[in-house]
Design a protein around this motif. Structure first.
Motif, PDB file in Angstrom:
ATOM      1  N   THR A 195     -20.674 -23.918-102.000  1.00 20.91           N
ATOM      2  CA  THR A 195     -20.990 -22.499-102.137  1.00 20.91           C
ATOM      3  C   THR A 195     -19.805 -21.696-101.640  1.00 20.91           C
ATOM      4  O   THR A 195     -19.264 -21.965-100.565  1.00 20.91           O
ATOM      5  N   VAL A 196     -19.384 -20.724-102.427  1.00 22.37           N
ATOM      6  CA  VAL A 196     -18.220 -19.897-102.106  1.00 22.37           C
ATOM      7  C   VAL A 196     -18.652 -18.656-101.343  1.00 22.37           C
ATOM      8  O   VAL A 196     -19.595 -17.958-101.751  1.00 22.37           O
ATOM      9  N   TYR A 197     -17.973 -18.380-100.235  1.00 25.24           N
ATOM     10  CA  TYR A 197     -18.193 -17.155 -99.463  1.00 25.24           C
ATOM     11  C   TYR A 197     -16.863 -16.425 -99.315  1.00 25.24           C
ATOM     12  O   TYR A 197     -15.789 -17.018 -99.467  1.00 25.24           O
ATOM     13  N   ASP A 198     -16.942 -15.149 -98.998  1.00 27.41           N
ATOM     14  CA  ASP A 198     -15.741 -14.330 -98.830  1.00 27.41           C
ATOM     15  C   ASP A 198     -15.449 -14.177 -97.342  1.00 27.41           C
ATOM     16  O   ASP A 198     -15.922 -13.242 -96.696  1.00 27.41           O
ATOM     17  N   GLY A 199     -14.700 -15.118 -96.776  1.00 23.28           N
ATOM     18  CA  GLY A 199     -14.299 -15.039 -95.376  1.00 23.28           C
ATOM     19  C   GLY A 199     -14.805 -16.218 -94.568  1.00 23.28           C
ATOM     20  O   GLY A 199     -15.953 -16.660 -94.735  1.00 23.28           O
ATOM     21  N   ASN A 200     -13.941 -16.722 -93.684  1.00 24.84           N
ATOM     22  CA  ASN A 200     -14.322 -17.837 -92.826  1.00 24.84           C
ATOM     23  C   ASN A 200     -15.483 -17.484 -91.904  1.00 24.84           C
ATOM     24  O   ASN A 200     -16.322 -18.329 -91.586  1.00 24.84           O
ATOM     25  N   ASN A 201     -15.517 -16.245 -91.455  1.00 25.50           N
ATOM     26  CA  ASN A 201     -16.616 -15.825 -90.583  1.00 25.50           C
ATOM     27  C   ASN A 201     -17.948 -15.875 -91.316  1.00 25.50           C
ATOM     28  O   ASN A 201     -18.987 -16.193 -90.722  1.00 25.50           O
ATOM     29  N   VAL A 202     -17.945 -15.598 -92.621  1.00 21.94           N
ATOM     30  CA  VAL A 202     -19.180 -15.664 -93.412  1.00 21.94           C
ATOM     31  C   VAL A 202     -19.586 -17.120 -93.627  1.00 21.94           C
ATOM     32  O   VAL A 202     -20.783 -17.441 -93.640  1.00 21.94           O
ATOM     33  N   VAL A 203     -18.595 -18.003 -93.798  1.00 25.30           N
ATOM     34  CA  VAL A 203     -18.902 -19.434 -93.880  1.00 25.30           C
ATOM     35  C   VAL A 203     -19.596 -19.889 -92.602  1.00 25.30           C
ATOM     36  O   VAL A 203     -20.618 -20.593 -92.640  1.00 25.30           O
ATOM     37  N   LEU A 204     -19.045 -19.478 -91.451  1.00 24.04           N
ATOM     38  CA  LEU A 204     -19.651 -19.837 -90.169  1.00 24.04           C
ATOM     39  C   LEU A 204     -21.079 -19.324 -90.088  1.00 24.04           C
ATOM     40  O   LEU A 204     -21.994 -20.060 -89.675  1.00 24.04           O
ATOM     41  N   GLU A 205     -21.307 -18.096 -90.482  1.00 24.89           N
ATOM     42  CA  GLU A 205     -22.657 -17.519 -90.446  1.00 24.89           C
ATOM     43  C   GLU A 205     -23.607 -18.298 -91.344  1.00 24.89           C
ATOM     44  O   GLU A 205     -24.769 -18.537 -90.990  1.00 24.89           O
ATOM     45  N   SER A 206     -23.114 -18.706 -92.514  1.00 23.30           N
ATOM     46  CA  SER A 206     -23.981 -19.413 -93.465  1.00 23.30           C
ATOM     47  C   SER A 206     -24.406 -20.771 -92.918  1.00 23.30           C
ATOM     48  O   SER A 206     -25.552 -21.195 -93.092  1.00 23.30           O
ATOM     49  N   VAL A 207     -23.486 -21.460 -92.252  1.00 20.54           N
ATOM     50  CA  VAL A 207     -23.813 -22.757 -91.678  1.00 20.54           C
ATOM     51  C   VAL A 207     -24.769 -22.582 -90.505  1.00 20.54           C
ATOM     52  O   VAL A 207     -25.738 -23.333 -90.348  1.00 20.54           O
ATOM     53  N   ASN A 208     -24.520 -21.587 -89.680  1.00 20.10           N
ATOM     54  CA  ASN A 208     -25.390 -21.343 -88.533  1.00 20.10           C
ATOM     55  C   ASN A 208     -26.816 -21.016 -88.976  1.00 20.10           C
ATOM     56  O   ASN A 208     -27.792 -21.412 -88.321  1.00 20.10           O
ATOM     57  N   ALA A 209     -26.934 -20.300 -90.115  1.00 19.57           N
ATOM     58  CA  ALA A 209     -28.250 -19.911 -90.624  1.00 19.57           C
ATOM     59  C   ALA A 209     -28.924 -21.018 -91.412  1.00 19.57           C
ATOM     60  O   ALA A 209     -30.081 -20.861 -91.834  1.00 19.57           O
ATOM     61  N   GLY A 210     -28.232 -22.133 -91.628  1.00 16.42           N
ATOM     62  CA  GLY A 210     -28.810 -23.233 -92.386  1.00 16.42           C
ATOM     63  C   GLY A 210     -28.724 -23.065 -93.884  1.00 16.42           C
ATOM     64  O   GLY A 210     -29.359 -23.819 -94.635  1.00 16.42           O
ATOM     65  N   GLU A 211     -27.953 -22.080 -94.353  1.00 12.50           N
ATOM     66  CA  GLU A 211     -27.788 -21.890 -95.795  1.00 12.50           C
ATOM     67  C   GLU A 211     -26.951 -23.013 -96.401  1.00 12.50           C
ATOM     68  O   GLU A 211     -27.078 -23.324 -97.586  1.00 12.50           O
ATOM     69  N   SER A 212     -26.067 -23.590 -95.608  1.00 10.78           N
ATOM     70  CA  SER A 212     -25.328 -24.788 -96.017  1.00 10.78           C
ATOM     71  C   SER A 212     -25.204 -25.701 -94.807  1.00 10.78           C
ATOM     72  O   SER A 212     -25.252 -25.235 -93.663  1.00 10.78           O
ATOM     73  N   ASP A 213     -25.062 -26.987 -95.076  1.00 13.80           N
ATOM     74  CA  ASP A 213     -25.022 -27.964 -93.986  1.00 13.80           C
ATOM     75  C   ASP A 213     -23.736 -27.873 -93.181  1.00 13.80           C
ATOM     76  O   ASP A 213     -23.748 -28.056 -91.957  1.00 13.80           O
ATOM     77  N   MET A 214     -22.630 -27.608 -93.885  1.00  6.50           N
ATOM     78  CA  MET A 214     -21.318 -27.637 -93.233  1.00  6.50           C
ATOM     79  C   MET A 214     -20.340 -26.765 -94.001  1.00  6.50           C
ATOM     80  O   MET A 214     -20.562 -26.452 -95.174  1.00  6.50           O
ATOM     81  N   GLY A 215     -19.269 -26.355 -93.337  1.00  9.08           N
ATOM     82  CA  GLY A 215     -18.289 -25.500 -93.986  1.00  9.08           C
ATOM     83  C   GLY A 215     -16.893 -25.715 -93.435  1.00  9.08           C
ATOM     84  O   GLY A 215     -16.719 -26.135 -92.284  1.00  9.08           O
ATOM     85  N   VAL A 216     -15.905 -25.425 -94.256  1.00  7.86           N
ATOM     86  CA  VAL A 216     -14.495 -25.572 -93.880  1.00  7.86           C
ATOM     87  C   VAL A 216     -13.985 -24.233 -93.349  1.00  7.86           C
ATOM     88  O   VAL A 216     -14.027 -23.213 -94.061  1.00  7.86           O
ATOM     89  N   ILE A 217     -13.488 -24.226 -92.111  1.00  2.00           N
ATOM     90  CA  ILE A 217     -12.949 -23.015 -91.495  1.00  2.00           C
ATOM     91  C   ILE A 217     -11.767 -23.401 -90.612  1.00  2.00           C
ATOM     92  O   ILE A 217     -11.392 -24.571 -90.544  1.00  2.00           O
ATOM     93  N   TYR A 218     -11.190 -22.416 -89.919  1.00  6.04           N
ATOM     94  CA  TYR A 218     -10.240 -22.694 -88.843  1.00  6.04           C
ATOM     95  C   TYR A 218     -10.979 -22.650 -87.511  1.00  6.04           C
ATOM     96  O   TYR A 218     -11.982 -21.950 -87.354  1.00  6.04           O
ATOM     97  N   HIS A 219     -10.433 -23.347 -86.528  1.00  8.78           N
ATOM     98  CA  HIS A 219     -11.130 -23.574 -85.258  1.00  8.78           C
ATOM     99  C   HIS A 219     -11.506 -22.299 -84.524  1.00  8.78           C
ATOM    100  O   HIS A 219     -12.538 -22.211 -83.882  1.00  8.78           O
ATOM    101  N   TYR A 220     -10.640 -21.282 -84.586  1.00  9.72           N
ATOM    102  CA  TYR A 220     -10.810 -20.153 -83.669  1.00  9.72           C
ATOM    103  C   TYR A 220     -11.999 -19.267 -84.007  1.00  9.72           C
ATOM    104  O   TYR A 220     -12.497 -18.548 -83.134  1.00  9.72           O
ATOM    105  N   TYR A 221     -12.461 -19.319 -85.258  1.00  9.11           N
ATOM    106  CA  TYR A 221     -13.638 -18.513 -85.596  1.00  9.11           C
ATOM    107  C   TYR A 221     -14.836 -18.952 -84.747  1.00  9.11           C
ATOM    108  O   TYR A 221     -15.593 -18.110 -84.247  1.00  9.11           O
ATOM    109  N   TRP A 222     -15.017 -20.250 -84.604  1.00  7.75           N
ATOM    110  CA  TRP A 222     -16.131 -20.786 -83.824  1.00  7.75           C
ATOM    111  C   TRP A 222     -15.951 -20.503 -82.340  1.00  7.75           C
ATOM    112  O   TRP A 222     -16.879 -20.024 -81.675  1.00  7.75           O
ATOM    113  N   TYR A 223     -14.757 -20.772 -81.816  1.00  8.80           N
ATOM    114  CA  TYR A 223     -14.525 -20.567 -80.383  1.00  8.80           C
ATOM    115  C   TYR A 223     -14.630 -19.092 -79.994  1.00  8.80           C
ATOM    116  O   TYR A 223     -15.120 -18.760 -78.912  1.00  8.80           O
TER     117      TYR A 223
END
Length: 328
Positions: A195-223
């Motif tokens: 699933t395509v999202y616009d922004g690494n922060n949105v990928v993080l939000e989608s995974v946290n919400a359970g919309e997707s199991d996992m996502g590719v991001i850079y480390h610092y968004y999570w930290y």
């Protein structure tokens, strides 16, 4: 009396204009900045305080500012170019627009994070990671390679943001390490699976919400989110790929001085500040949580130590942004 009043007005205006110009006579540089605007707004004043050299930031994205520099050529007003990711630096280097840096400026940065040409240098880096929802994915079932995400077993389970320079840099690393055919196959696989999202922060939000199991991001968004509130990361953990896998790629942010600069000496001082212990410590202490590249400076816990990362060996000047855009 009218003539006297008019003369007084002229004198006052001349005085004010002179006072206004006096502050503009000091040294200054123009920085085309594709790194995070907030980060440079923290760092640039520290440099000015130390040197008296004012810094004018002109902010934009990696591809936008690289294209602008190439179009402007020798007529560019820029003295320094900063990027989030190195493919934009490689493009400007290939166009012959950088001046060679003093070795004293670059020697603080390990050789693998700067080009052999000496025309620019890395100064911070971001690690590619896989963020996963701990309620949906067992750690034992995580992929061993980023390339595995193209497998049909991951259909409907992954997310990523291909819209910016961040993901393009990751694809550039896959291209450099695996070749064009393998990169095309991988892109086709994750396009089908993800699933395509616009922004690494949105990928993080989608995974946290359970919309997707996992996502590719850079480390610092999570930290960063963990340090601030955990609102969009508390249901997740990070998976760092190892063994020099493409998924362990370190994207290097670059800094270079334009050959056309009329303030080359001051511009070099700015780049030298970014690579110095003082500048690197300021970067480490900032909100950004990106990895300093001077080995004398480390990020504080809980960020995974830089020494524990196992990135692949990638020549930062060889990352081919143009081919990546064509493939994507």
């Amino acid at each position: 009396m009218k003539r006297s009043a008019a003369l007084l007005t002229v004198l006052l205006l001349t005085s004010v204009a002179g006072a206004g110009c006096s502050g503009d006579d000091g040294p200054s540089i123009v920085v085309y900045n594709a790194q995070h605007e907030q980060l440079l707004e923290e760092i640039a004043p520290l440099f000015t305080e130390e040197t008296g050299i004012e810094v004018e930031l002109r902010n934009g994205s990696d591809p936008e500012l690289a294209a602008q520099l190439i179009q402007e050529g020798d007529a560019s007003p820029a003295d320094v170019f900063l990027t989030e990711n190195s493919p934009a630096m490689a493009a400007v280097e290939e166009a012959g627009l950088f001046a060679e840096l003093d070795p004293a400026t670059t020697e603080a940065i390990p050789a693998q994070y700067r080009p052999t040409s000496g025309l620019w240098t890395g100064f911070v880096a971001r690690s590619t990671v896989l963020v996963y929802n701990t309620d949906l994915v067992d750690e034992a079932d995580l992929p061993t390679s980023l390339l595995d995400l193209a497998d049909p077993a991951y259909a409907g389970r992954i997310s990523f943001s291909p819209t910016g320079a961040d993901f393009q840099a990751i694809v550039a690393a896959v291209l450099a390490l695996e070749g064009e055919d393998a990169t095309r196959d991988w892109l086709e696989g994750i396009a089908a699976n993800g699933t395509v999202y616009d922004g690494n922060n949105v990928v993080l939000e989608s995974v946290n919400a359970g919309e997707s199991d996992m996502g590719v991001i850079y480390h610092y968004y999570w930290y960063r989110d963990q340090a601030e509130s955990g609102d969009v990361s508390d249901n997740t953990e990070l998976h760092f790929f190892g063994n020099q896998d493409p998924g362990a790629f370190l994207s290097v942010s670059g800094a270079g001085v334009l050959a056309s600069s009329d303030s080359a000496s001051d511009a070099e001082k700015f780049v030298a500040f970014l690579t110095s212990v003082e500048g690197q410590q300021a970067l480490a202490d900032s909100y950004a949580l990106e990895y300093p590249l001077n080995p004398e400076v480390q990020l504080a816990p809980p960020v995974k130590p830089f020494a524990e990362l196992q990135p692949p060996a990638v020549n930062v000047s060889d990352l081919d942004g143009a081919t990546v855009v064509d493939l994507m």
